[in-house]
Motif scaffolding. Sequence first.
Motif, PDB file in Angstrom:
ATOM      1  N   GLY A 124       0.843  -1.186   0.000  1.00  0.00           N
ATOM      2  CA  GLY A 124       0.000   0.000   0.000  1.00  0.00           C
ATOM      3  C   GLY A 124       0.876   1.233   0.000  1.00  0.00           C
ATOM      4  O   GLY A 124       1.966   1.233   0.587  1.00  0.00           O
ATOM      5  N   CYS A 125       0.420   2.291  -0.649  1.00  0.00           N
ATOM      6  CA  CYS A 125       1.193   3.529  -0.742  1.00  0.00           C
ATOM      7  C   CYS A 125       0.532   4.604   0.116  1.00  0.00           C
ATOM      8  O   CYS A 125      -0.691   4.706   0.168  1.00  0.00           O
ATOM      9  CB  CYS A 125       1.267   4.006  -2.196  1.00  0.00           C
ATOM     10  SG  CYS A 125       2.058   2.820  -3.299  1.00  0.00           S
ATOM     11  N   ASP A 146      -1.634  -2.661  -4.193  1.00  0.00           N
ATOM     12  CA  ASP A 146      -2.895  -3.222  -3.719  1.00  0.00           C
ATOM     13  C   ASP A 146      -3.857  -2.131  -3.271  1.00  0.00           C
ATOM     14  O   ASP A 146      -5.077  -2.308  -3.347  1.00  0.00           O
ATOM     15  CB  ASP A 146      -2.624  -4.207  -2.581  1.00  0.00           C
ATOM     16  CG  ASP A 146      -1.851  -5.414  -3.068  1.00  0.00           C
ATOM     17  OD1 ASP A 146      -2.468  -6.284  -3.711  1.00  0.00           O
ATOM     18  OD2 ASP A 146      -0.629  -5.463  -2.841  1.00  0.00           O
ATOM     19  N   CYS A 147      -3.344  -1.009  -2.803  1.00  0.00           N
ATOM     20  CA  CYS A 147      -4.171   0.129  -2.438  1.00  0.00           C
ATOM     21  C   CYS A 147      -3.290   1.371  -2.362  1.00  0.00           C
ATOM     22  O   CYS A 147      -2.059   1.274  -2.272  1.00  0.00           O
ATOM     23  CB  CYS A 147      -4.914  -0.110  -1.119  1.00  0.00           C
ATOM     24  SG  CYS A 147      -3.851  -0.425   0.292  1.00  0.00           S
ATOM     25  N   ARG A 301      -7.371   2.086   9.456  1.00  0.00           N
ATOM     26  CA  ARG A 301      -8.529   1.273   9.106  1.00  0.00           C
ATOM     27  C   ARG A 301      -8.533   0.910   7.630  1.00  0.00           C
ATOM     28  O   ARG A 301      -8.823  -0.230   7.242  1.00  0.00           O
ATOM     29  CB  ARG A 301      -9.808   2.037   9.496  1.00  0.00           C
ATOM     30  CG  ARG A 301     -11.096   1.246   9.365  1.00  0.00           C
ATOM     31  CD  ARG A 301     -11.789   1.446   8.039  1.00  0.00           C
ATOM     32  NE  ARG A 301     -11.876   2.850   7.728  1.00  0.00           N
ATOM     33  CZ  ARG A 301     -11.949   3.316   6.480  1.00  0.00           C
ATOM     34  NH1 ARG A 301     -11.930   2.495   5.444  1.00  0.00           N
ATOM     35  NH2 ARG A 301     -12.032   4.611   6.253  1.00  0.00           N
ATOM     36  N   PHE A 302      -8.172   1.890   6.759  1.00  0.00           N
ATOM     37  CA  PHE A 302      -8.131   1.646   5.322  1.00  0.00           C
ATOM     38  C   PHE A 302      -7.083   0.583   4.973  1.00  0.00           C
ATOM     39  O   PHE A 302      -7.375  -0.358   4.218  1.00  0.00           O
ATOM     40  CB  PHE A 302      -7.818   2.954   4.602  1.00  0.00           C
ATOM     41  CG  PHE A 302      -7.606   2.833   3.119  1.00  0.00           C
ATOM     42  CD1 PHE A 302      -8.683   2.720   2.259  1.00  0.00           C
ATOM     43  CD2 PHE A 302      -6.331   2.822   2.584  1.00  0.00           C
ATOM     44  CE1 PHE A 302      -8.488   2.604   0.886  1.00  0.00           C
ATOM     45  CE2 PHE A 302      -6.124   2.713   1.222  1.00  0.00           C
ATOM     46  CZ  PHE A 302      -7.205   2.603   0.368  1.00  0.00           C
ATOM     47  N   PHE A 303      -5.887   0.703   5.519  1.00  0.00           N
ATOM     48  CA  PHE A 303      -4.844  -0.271   5.180  1.00  0.00           C
ATOM     49  C   PHE A 303      -5.152  -1.642   5.771  1.00  0.00           C
ATOM     50  O   PHE A 303      -4.896  -2.669   5.115  1.00  0.00           O
ATOM     51  CB  PHE A 303      -3.482   0.236   5.656  1.00  0.00           C
ATOM     52  CG  PHE A 303      -2.936   1.363   4.825  1.00  0.00           C
ATOM     53  CD1 PHE A 303      -2.861   1.252   3.448  1.00  0.00           C
ATOM     54  CD2 PHE A 303      -2.514   2.533   5.422  1.00  0.00           C
ATOM     55  CE1 PHE A 303      -2.363   2.287   2.670  1.00  0.00           C
ATOM     56  CE2 PHE A 303      -2.007   3.577   4.656  1.00  0.00           C
ATOM     57  CZ  PHE A 303      -1.933   3.460   3.277  1.00  0.00           C
ATOM     58  N   LEU A 307      -5.160  -4.426   3.017  1.00  0.00           N
ATOM     59  CA  LEU A 307      -3.912  -5.190   3.027  1.00  0.00           C
ATOM     60  C   LEU A 307      -3.972  -6.393   3.961  1.00  0.00           C
ATOM     61  O   LEU A 307      -3.188  -7.328   3.822  1.00  0.00           O
ATOM     62  CB  LEU A 307      -2.741  -4.291   3.439  1.00  0.00           C
ATOM     63  CG  LEU A 307      -2.414  -3.157   2.470  1.00  0.00           C
ATOM     64  CD1 LEU A 307      -1.277  -2.294   3.030  1.00  0.00           C
ATOM     65  CD2 LEU A 307      -2.025  -3.690   1.097  1.00  0.00           C
ATOM     66  N   LYS A 308      -4.924  -6.372   4.913  1.00  0.00           N
ATOM     67  CA  LYS A 308      -5.062  -7.482   5.856  1.00  0.00           C
ATOM     68  C   LYS A 308      -6.448  -8.115   5.814  1.00  0.00           C
ATOM     69  O   LYS A 308      -6.731  -9.031   6.597  1.00  0.00           O
ATOM     70  CB  LYS A 308      -4.773  -7.003   7.283  1.00  0.00           C
ATOM     71  CG  LYS A 308      -3.350  -6.511   7.502  1.00  0.00           C
ATOM     72  CD  LYS A 308      -3.165  -6.084   8.950  1.00  0.00           C
ATOM     73  CE  LYS A 308      -1.763  -5.609   9.234  1.00  0.00           C
ATOM     74  NZ  LYS A 308      -1.588  -5.186  10.656  1.00  0.00           N
TER      75      LYS A 308
END
Length: 542
Positions: A124-125, A146-147, A301-303, A307-308
């Motif tokens: 993720g970036c 991925d995001c 929360r977004f990652f 990503l998880k």
Amino acid sequence: MWWACTAPMSVESPLISASEIVEHDAELLLRDGIRLLARLWHPRSGGPWPALLMRQPYGRRLASTVTLAHPSWWARQGYLVVVQDVRGQGDSEGTFRGFSQEADDTVQTHDWVRSLPDCNGRIGCYGFSYQGITQLLAPADSPPPDCLAPAMAGLDERRHWSSEGGAHWWHLNLGWGLQLAAQQVRRRGDSHAWEAIRRALEDGSYLRDGPELLQRHDPDGMACKWLAQDPADGTAWRRHDAPQSWLRQPMLLLGGWWDPHLLGLLDLYRRSEAAGGTPELHIGPATHLQWWPEAQTVLLRFFDQHLKQVQTGQDQLHLWDLGTKQWTSRPQPSALSWSLQGEGLACLDPASGRLNPNEAGVGEERIIHDPWRPVPAIGGHLSPSSGPADRQSLDARSDVATFTTAPLDEPIALSGQPQLQIRAGADQPGFDLCLVLSRLPQGSAAVEQLSSGVLRVLGAEAEQMVERRVLLQPLLVTCSAGDRLRLSIAAAAWPAIGVNPGTPEHPCAAPSANHHVVTMTLDLAGSLLSLNPFNSGRLNLD
């Protein structure tokens, strides 16, 4: 590609034990032989982990902690954090060329991060401003992350990074350009040049001497080039593109009502939706460098979700109402408009100039602009004191025309981008229309600045009385019954923008002996202040 790292070093912090987080440097060898340095943080055990990547030009140890949590905090949440010095900045090799260099380096960096033993292959970036645009620039066929979470950034160098209304951002362009120039002279070991730049920023002389300092110490820098280009001519400016597949990826966009790059962020929101993505947008009570405290948990929360695979239900739109001081996900469209009315005393009598929702505009006003004492800019998205501001004292100046509504009969929500249409001209071949929209709360003497905008006119056209259209910064504010609204009009907003000299033969810059006194005339007949609204949660703005 080749990578290596120095010996791991434990982080010493009162918030974490030395055994929890490991920190070390790593190098990426690009295809053209340039080495890029990065700093890595991750838990000592339990990996591999999804990676959070930030690519930035300010020194990897800083890691954007002016707005974002320290990488060790992210590592404690179960992430490998990679903060890289971009080409030609920090300790990375090469020559810094700004945005144009990043696309290929971004893709190679992604491949490298995914190959790291401590990365589980997901990436993720994150990051804001320059660190926002590095997330978006890549060749069209590149595999996406991925995001992404680009904050306070855009793709158009003219409209999203350096100017608006045909006027350069003055103090912002100079301040940012000199920050980058100082890093370049430091890399060259020129301490005298570094001191000269730093002194100019500290004592304010950069507002006058900044262009010469940039030309001397960083002539190939982005800011120096931007200031040499005409902001009224879009053909000479570069507009970058993000791959469509990247725009379709899960994307979190963070912006602020007082951030200069807000229009760029809203453009990214539209582009992502047009590409088939479902971007998540938060616009909060933030300046470029001062965010709201919960922004970190929004990012986490977004990652965690993307990503998880930690599932959380979230609306895609979150806007902070500057009036109620609450978040909303469904702003109401504002089909509101007002005409301007006056008797020629709007610069002297605050009761003379009126905003009227029911009658046509009427009257004429003249504003005398004296470059010896230009109207200063305070608060908002462009001034050195960005953010909320009380402009009561500025509105009392005799070179500021004010137009105020009667007390509101009922609460109203202003949501969208304000714009003014008005016939205006001057007695010189150059003038600026500098607008501010404010709220006057019931029972208070305060004048709460909400939104500002500018239109620059240069050349023979300035001496003609023709209709002008001025766009202001988007906003969302609910006003209470009894509040009043005010539109303030001036001919300067120094040093947010350079002072218009009244002639195209001299640059718009700090006041000089070549600057003319300008009489600006406003024909209020046909004038209209209106809103280009947020429609049903969608953002349709210029």
